[in-house]
Write a protein that holds these residues in place. Sequence first.
Motif: not given
Length: 266
Positions: A110-118, A151-159
Amino acid sequence: MTGHGTREVLAVRYGNRTTTRAESFLNYHLYGEPDADLEIDYYFWVIRDPSGTTLVDTGFAPAAGNRRRRTWWTTPADALPGVGVDPAEVATIVVTHAHWDHTGNLHQFPHAQLVMSQAEYGFWTSPMASRAHFAAHAEPDEIARLQQAREQDRLTLVTGQHRLADGIELIEVGGHTPGQLVVAAATATGTVVLASDAVHFYEEVERDRPFAIVADVPAMYRAYDLLASLASEPGTRLVAGHDPLVRTRFAPHPAGPDVTNLAAPG
Ligand SMILES: [Zn+2]
């Protein structure tokens, strides 16, 4: 350089299934070969160095696996202590794509930062994702969990290409899904390229045979070209996302038969 020399990259096999070649390769009849059984493995991946631990995907959730009649025997939170990782120390999770067998168990972190593509996030939160060809491969609760993380600012979207950390690059290739990512991690023995589902089986890239589940066939072919090119560089090794051959092309890990040390050739 920091950490490359001691960076570990592991594949953890948590499930498997017997499928067929005709179910696995797109339009298999094109090849004029008889059908046959094909073993498919399910993995998640661990990148660990002195700066922390990154998970690459989180497998499928037990309930989803049972409903879809897959065999499984562990989840990330249960398996990580066996390779010396406290699940609470996982700081970052790369979600290579949003298929059900890669997005389960996110609630364990629940506390990890997630990263996926936009592109991946945008697709699975769009109306198109509900069409049968796509919806069959996702779990709505898990897409909702990604939205909640956003919404919780835990998901970064990359391109495109994204430097996750020193020596860890994310490369958006699409094809299998609209925003499929691959992960390249530098280690003391060279670069390990985690293809995830850009290449389920080595045969796809080695015999130029697209996988049956595909959003964009030309993009899948271009991903094969890119990964073949990367794999031809000295010291670079390609890790297919669901292939039992991973466990023979790389060295076993002392933690047990389902853990493979991807920084060591087999
Ligand atoms: Zn997939």
